[in-house]
Write a protein that holds these residues in place. Structure first.
Motif, short mmCIF file in Angstrom:
data_model
loop_
_atom_site.label_atom_id
_atom_site.label_comp_id
_atom_site.label_asym_id
_atom_site.label_seq_id
_atom_site.Cartn_x
_atom_site.Cartn_y
_atom_site.Cartn_z
N VAL A 18 136.54 -2.26 65.63
CA VAL A 18 136.10 -3.65 65.55
C VAL A 18 135.31 -3.87 64.26
CG1 VAL A 18 134.73 -5.47 66.64
CG2 VAL A 18 136.15 -3.98 68.04
N ALA A 19 134.46 -2.93 63.89
CA ALA A 19 133.70 -3.05 62.65
C ALA A 19 134.62 -3.11 61.44
CB ALA A 19 132.73 -1.87 62.51
N ASP A 20 135.69 -2.36 61.47
CA ASP A 20 136.65 -2.37 60.35
C ASP A 20 137.28 -3.74 60.14
OD1 ASP A 20 136.19 0.30 59.80
OD2 ASP A 20 138.01 1.00 60.82
N PHE A 21 137.36 -4.54 61.19
CA PHE A 21 138.00 -5.85 61.09
C PHE A 21 137.01 -7.00 60.94
CE2 PHE A 21 141.54 -3.38 62.52
CZ PHE A 21 142.62 -4.00 61.89
N ASP A 22 135.74 -6.70 60.79
CA ASP A 22 134.72 -7.73 60.69
C ASP A 22 134.99 -8.67 59.51
OD1 ASP A 22 132.07 -8.65 61.87
OD2 ASP A 22 131.61 -8.51 59.72
N ASP A 23 135.27 -8.14 58.36
CA ASP A 23 135.51 -8.96 57.16
C ASP A 23 136.79 -9.78 57.26
OD1 ASP A 23 133.17 -8.11 55.97
OD2 ASP A 23 134.15 -6.55 54.77
N LEU A 24 137.67 -9.42 58.18
CA LEU A 24 138.94 -10.12 58.33
C LEU A 24 138.90 -11.18 59.43
CD1 LEU A 24 141.27 -7.03 57.95
CD2 LEU A 24 140.73 -8.75 56.22
N GLY A 25 137.73 -11.37 60.03
CA GLY A 25 137.59 -12.40 61.05
C GLY A 25 137.45 -11.90 62.46
N GLY A 26 137.53 -10.60 62.67
CA GLY A 26 137.35 -10.04 64.00
C GLY A 26 138.59 -9.33 64.50
N ALA A 27 138.49 -8.82 65.71
CA ALA A 27 139.57 -8.05 66.32
C ALA A 27 139.72 -8.46 67.78
CB ALA A 27 139.27 -6.56 66.23
N ASP A 66 147.75 -15.93 69.68
CA ASP A 66 147.07 -16.72 70.69
C ASP A 66 146.04 -15.89 71.45
OD1 ASP A 66 146.56 -19.14 71.96
OD2 ASP A 66 147.85 -18.62 73.65
N GLU A 67 145.20 -15.17 70.69
CA GLU A 67 144.18 -14.30 71.30
C GLU A 67 142.81 -14.61 70.73
OE1 GLU A 67 145.77 -10.08 72.53
OE2 GLU A 67 145.95 -10.37 70.37
N GLN A 68 141.80 -14.39 71.55
CA GLN A 68 140.41 -14.50 71.13
C GLN A 68 140.08 -13.33 70.21
OE1 GLN A 68 137.74 -16.79 72.02
NE2 GLN A 68 136.83 -15.67 70.33
N LEU A 69 139.43 -13.60 69.10
CA LEU A 69 138.95 -12.54 68.21
C LEU A 69 137.47 -12.33 68.47
CD1 LEU A 69 140.70 -13.58 64.88
CD2 LEU A 69 141.41 -11.82 66.52
N TRP A 70 137.03 -11.10 68.26
CA TRP A 70 135.64 -10.72 68.53
C TRP A 70 135.08 -9.95 67.35
CZ3 TRP A 70 133.61 -12.17 73.25
CH2 TRP A 70 134.52 -12.63 74.18
N ARG A 71 133.78 -10.08 67.16
CA ARG A 71 133.03 -9.30 66.15
C ARG A 71 131.88 -8.60 66.87
NH1 ARG A 71 132.91 -13.78 61.45
NH2 ARG A 71 134.50 -12.82 60.14
N LEU A 72 131.31 -7.62 66.19
CA LEU A 72 130.14 -6.95 66.74
C LEU A 72 128.92 -7.85 66.62
CD1 LEU A 72 130.50 -3.34 65.24
CD2 LEU A 72 131.28 -4.19 67.46
N THR A 73 128.08 -7.83 67.64
CA THR A 73 126.78 -8.49 67.59
C THR A 73 125.83 -7.57 66.83
OG1 THR A 73 126.05 -7.42 69.62
CG2 THR A 73 127.13 -9.57 69.86
#
Length: 87
Positions: A18-27, A66-73
């Protein structure tokens, strides 16, 4: 090399992806599973634990899948650091 439990993927590994995808808008759950080359069911327990622990926050919506993306808090980033074994 990370040791993976046979029945599921560790929270530590999901935190990293998930951290790896933070800059791309989330995972999403399915993206994490795809990145790890496993079925979503193997990631689901760690994902649910991270949601319950407040380590993920909504980050948007992926229109292609059509999926929710998430980032780390902030807590997710702290847990990532804690799980990394760094001093």
């Amino acid at each position: 090399m990370l040791a993976l439990p046979m029945d599921g993927i560790s929270v530590r590994l999901v935190l990293e992806v998930v951290a790896d995808f933070d800059d791309l808008g989330g995972a999403s759950l399915s993206l994490v599973a795809w990145e790890l080359f496993v079925e979503e069911e193997r990631v689901a327990a760690a994902w649910e634990q991270m949601l319950a622990d407040g380590l993920l926050k909504p980050a948007g919506h992926d229109p292609a899948d059509d999926e929710q993306l998430w980032r780390l808090t902030a807590g997710g980033w702290a847990a990532r650091w804690e799980h990394s074994g760094r001093p």
